[in-house]
Every structure is written in structure tokens, then in C-alpha cells.
Design an enzyme around this catalytic site. Structure first.
Site, PDB file in Angstrom:
ATOM      1  N   LEU A  19       0.811  -1.219   0.000  1.00  0.00           N
ATOM      2  CA  LEU A  19       0.000   0.000   0.000  1.00  0.00           C
ATOM      3  C   LEU A  19       0.846   1.272   0.000  1.00  0.00           C
ATOM      4  O   LEU A  19       0.299   2.372   0.001  1.00  0.00           O
ATOM      5  CB  LEU A  19      -0.928   0.009   1.216  1.00  0.00           C
ATOM      6  CG  LEU A  19      -2.077  -1.003   1.202  1.00  0.00           C
ATOM      7  CD1 LEU A  19      -2.845  -0.942   2.507  1.00  0.00           C
ATOM      8  CD2 LEU A  19      -3.008  -0.759   0.026  1.00  0.00           C
ATOM      9  N   THR A  62      11.378  -2.985   1.865  1.00  0.00           N
ATOM     10  CA  THR A  62      10.670  -3.914   2.734  1.00  0.00           C
ATOM     11  C   THR A  62      11.334  -5.283   2.646  1.00  0.00           C
ATOM     12  O   THR A  62      12.370  -5.449   1.993  1.00  0.00           O
ATOM     13  CB  THR A  62       9.178  -3.956   2.363  1.00  0.00           C
ATOM     14  OG1 THR A  62       8.474  -4.732   3.339  1.00  0.00           O
ATOM     15  CG2 THR A  62       8.944  -4.538   0.979  1.00  0.00           C
ATOM     16  N   LYS A  66      15.419  -5.449   3.595  1.00  0.00           N
ATOM     17  CA  LYS A  66      15.772  -4.520   4.669  1.00  0.00           C
ATOM     18  C   LYS A  66      17.161  -4.796   5.249  1.00  0.00           C
ATOM     19  O   LYS A  66      17.904  -3.856   5.571  1.00  0.00           O
ATOM     20  CB  LYS A  66      14.745  -4.603   5.805  1.00  0.00           C
ATOM     21  CG  LYS A  66      13.418  -3.956   5.525  1.00  0.00           C
ATOM     22  CD  LYS A  66      12.529  -4.035   6.759  1.00  0.00           C
ATOM     23  CE  LYS A  66      11.195  -3.360   6.545  1.00  0.00           C
ATOM     24  NZ  LYS A  66      10.358  -3.388   7.765  1.00  0.00           N
ATOM     25  N   ASP A 102      10.834   2.565  10.672  1.00  0.00           N
ATOM     26  CA  ASP A 102       9.968   1.624  11.400  1.00  0.00           C
ATOM     27  C   ASP A 102       9.993   1.933  12.892  1.00  0.00           C
ATOM     28  O   ASP A 102       9.006   1.702  13.601  1.00  0.00           O
ATOM     29  CB  ASP A 102      10.421   0.182  11.177  1.00  0.00           C
ATOM     30  CG  ASP A 102       9.876  -0.408   9.897  1.00  0.00           C
ATOM     31  OD1 ASP A 102       8.763  -0.016   9.474  1.00  0.00           O
ATOM     32  OD2 ASP A 102      10.551  -1.278   9.312  1.00  0.00           O
ATOM     33  N   GLY A 126       9.640 -12.063  17.184  1.00  0.00           N
ATOM     34  CA  GLY A 126      10.340 -11.964  15.913  1.00  0.00           C
ATOM     35  C   GLY A 126      11.565 -11.079  16.031  1.00  0.00           C
ATOM     36  O   GLY A 126      11.465  -9.935  16.474  1.00  0.00           O
ATOM     37  N   ALA A 127      12.727 -11.599  15.626  1.00  0.00           N
ATOM     38  CA  ALA A 127      13.980 -10.854  15.731  1.00  0.00           C
ATOM     39  C   ALA A 127      14.500 -10.411  14.375  1.00  0.00           C
ATOM     40  O   ALA A 127      15.686 -10.134  14.219  1.00  0.00           O
ATOM     41  CB  ALA A 127      15.040 -11.695  16.444  1.00  0.00           C
ATOM     42  N   GLY A 129      14.222  -7.658  10.976  1.00  0.00           N
ATOM     43  CA  GLY A 129      14.402  -6.215  10.937  1.00  0.00           C
ATOM     44  C   GLY A 129      13.292  -5.456  11.634  1.00  0.00           C
ATOM     45  O   GLY A 129      13.542  -4.495  12.376  1.00  0.00           O
ATOM     46  N   ALA A 130      12.045  -5.885  11.437  1.00  0.00           N
ATOM     47  CA  ALA A 130      10.909  -5.206  12.072  1.00  0.00           C
ATOM     48  C   ALA A 130      10.940  -5.386  13.581  1.00  0.00           C
ATOM     49  O   ALA A 130      10.670  -4.450  14.342  1.00  0.00           O
ATOM     50  CB  ALA A 130       9.597  -5.727  11.497  1.00  0.00           C
ATOM     51  N   ASN A 149      12.202 -15.448  19.145  1.00  0.00           N
ATOM     52  CA  ASN A 149      12.300 -15.693  17.713  1.00  0.00           C
ATOM     53  C   ASN A 149      12.227 -17.192  17.455  1.00  0.00           C
ATOM     54  O   ASN A 149      12.615 -17.999  18.315  1.00  0.00           O
ATOM     55  CB  ASN A 149      13.625 -15.135  17.172  1.00  0.00           C
ATOM     56  CG  ASN A 149      13.662 -15.121  15.655  1.00  0.00           C
ATOM     57  OD1 ASN A 149      12.951 -14.343  15.015  1.00  0.00           O
ATOM     58  ND2 ASN A 149      14.473 -15.985  15.060  1.00  0.00           N
ATOM     59  N   ARG A 150      11.746 -17.550  16.274  1.00  0.00           N
ATOM     60  CA  ARG A 150      11.632 -18.970  15.955  1.00  0.00           C
ATOM     61  C   ARG A 150      12.997 -19.656  15.944  1.00  0.00           C
ATOM     62  O   ARG A 150      13.115 -20.827  16.314  1.00  0.00           O
ATOM     63  CB  ARG A 150      10.930 -19.141  14.601  1.00  0.00           C
ATOM     64  CG  ARG A 150       9.435 -18.856  14.664  1.00  0.00           C
ATOM     65  CD  ARG A 150       8.800 -18.911  13.292  1.00  0.00           C
ATOM     66  NE  ARG A 150       9.205 -17.779  12.453  1.00  0.00           N
ATOM     67  CZ  ARG A 150       8.834 -17.616  11.191  1.00  0.00           C
ATOM     68  NH1 ARG A 150       8.065 -18.527  10.610  1.00  0.00           N
ATOM     69  NH2 ARG A 150       9.220 -16.559  10.504  1.00  0.00           N
TER      70      ARG A 150
END
Length: 255
Positions: A19, A62, A66, A102, A126-127, A129-130, A149-150
Site C-alpha cells: 500500500l 521492505t 531490509k 519503522d 520476531g527478531a 528487521g521489524a 524468535n523462531r
């Protein structure tokens, strides 16, 4: 002298449903900026360099680019150097810079809940970039931050580098109730029992997993737009904040 139209892009993969073009066109209309904004479907940061060589004035970055973009010889902001992830490349005085807005996107998404999250325990899932950007953003409100993180090794590395606590991924379901703030940045669903008192920010805006789990849910569109506003200023030199009424108005216009 006629000003040239700005040529901007968003690069990543998949990128078809981004978007960002709609957001930038909306902001451009509000601020009187003449720009062309396109999508670049790529996983290779060298493709971004080629666009810049062709005359593009910069753009947004994105996943999964990133982190990869940081391998190229662009000037990195201190935050980009720390988390090794950038979502904007822009030019200033003929020098190309990498920045990560971000961090601002997360800060501003959480701003309405500031008094509720001050010094409260926060979990970043989640580790990537975001997630790393989310850790830096949370520091404005609390230093009681846990990262999971996974891939456990990645958790260990970034938890040490960013001075956070670490939670084994398999323990999330059993300990989720302990956190006041949860920031969910991974692209897959895991079953979580979110409590009504918890503030939940989800990075995913195309398909939300948890929108109906808590009255304090913050959708990924808020993050997307809040990071786009400073990106727009870096890329165009024009601050759009005085030309927009609210994020809700932008969401209504672009969706």
C-alpha cells in the site's frame, strides 16, 4: 524553472499488494509534491542500486531486502548500524543514506497508550528487521523488554546486542499473560491467548491474525502509515504532518 517529478519506489518481495504507493500518492496530493511512485519486485539489493543509477530519487525498502541493503556501501544512520536493517534510502547533498523509520512507526502507533505501557513488561515476537526496530522503539516507554524468535540462535544474538531479555519461542503460549505490550512481527500464525488488558501491535497489515483478540489491538496499517510519514519527509523534503488530519483518515482513503 520547472521542477522535475520525483521518482520513488518500494522494493521487496512479494510487493504486489504493498500500500506504500497509495500512501505516498495521498501524501503527495496533500502537500503538492509531484511524484511517480512504483513497485520493484526483488530480493536483490543490487536492483535498488540500478534504479538509483537510472535516476530514481530514493525509496522504501521492505522484506527481505531490509537487511540485505545494509551490505551495500551506503551511509547508515546510527540506528541502522545498530539493528542492521533499513527501510528507506534517500539522497542528501548527493550522498545516499539508509534510515529506519519503522522505529518511529512503532513509537507513534503506541503513543495513544503511553501512560498504560510506561515501565511495563513488553514482548517482541520476531527478531527480524521489524522486530529489532520495535525493540528500539519500545525503549521510549520501557526497558523491560523481552525478545523471542523462531530461531533460538538469532534470539540469543540480538537479545545480547540490543540488551533485552530472551524468551524461548516454545514458551510463548505459557507466558504471554505476563506482558502488558506485545509486538507481533512474524508472518505466520501461532495460537495465543491474548488477554483483554494487553496492548497488541501487529506488523502484518494485509492479513491480521489477532484483530479480534483484545480491545487494545493496533493494526499494521497504523505502523505502516506512521513510518511512511517520516519516510515521505526524508524522500521529498516536505513534512506532511500539517497537511493530514489523522491516520484514520489516511486509512479510509487508501483502503
Amino acid at each position: 524553472m520547472v521542477k522535475k517529478k520525483l521518482l520513488l519506489f518500494v522494493a521487496g518481495f512479494p510487493i504486489r499488494h504493498s500500500l506504500s504507493p497509495r500512501i505516498f500518492r495521498y501524501l503527495a496530493n496533500k502537500t503538492g509534491i509531484d511524484l511517480h511512485y512504483t513497485r520493484l519486485s526483488t530480493e536483490d539489493p543490487n536492483d535498488i542500486s540500478k534504479l538509483l543509477e537510472l535516476g530514481f530519487n530514493g525509496g522504501n525498502i521492505t522484506m527481505p531486502v531490509k537487511e540485505k541493503i545494509c551490505q551495500l556501501p551506503f551511509v547508515q544512520s546510527p540506528n541502522v548500524q545498530l539493528i542492521r536493517a533499513a527501510n528507506v534510502i534517500y539522497r542528501k547533498e548527493n550522498i545516499w543514506y539508509l534510515e529506519n523509520t519503522d522505529i518511529i512507526g512503532v513509537k507513534e502507533s503506541l503513543r495513544p497508550f503511553e501512560k498504560h505501557i510506561c515501565n511495563q513488561p513488553a514482548l517482541v515476537i520476531g527478531a527480524g528487521g521489524a522486530g529489532r526496530a520495535a525493540v528500539l522503539a519500545l525503549r521510549e516507554y520501557t526497558h523491560n523488554i523481552t525478545l523471542t524468535n523462531r530461531t533460538h540462535e538469532k534470539s540469543l544474538y540480538w537479545a545480547e546486542k540490543l540488551s533485552t531479555q530472551i524468551l524461548p519461542f516454545e514458551q510463548i503460549a505459557y507466558t504471554i499473560y505476563q506482558f502488558k505490550v506485545i509486538i507481533y512481527t512474524i508472518p505466520v500464525y501461532i495460537p495465543l491467548n491474548i488477554e483483554p488488558f494487553q496492548i497488541f501491535l501487529e506488523a502484518n497489515y494485509s492479513k491480521s491474525f489477532y484483530w479480534n483478540k483484545t480491545p487494545f489491538f493496533i493494526g499494521g496499517l497504523y505502523w505502516l502509515i506512521h513510518q511512511a510519514i517520516p519516510s515521505f519527509e526524508l524522500l521529498t523534503g516536505k513534512d506532511p504532518k500539517g497537511s493530514i488530519t489523522s491516520v484514520e483518515t489516511i486509512i479510509k482513503e487508501i483502503t
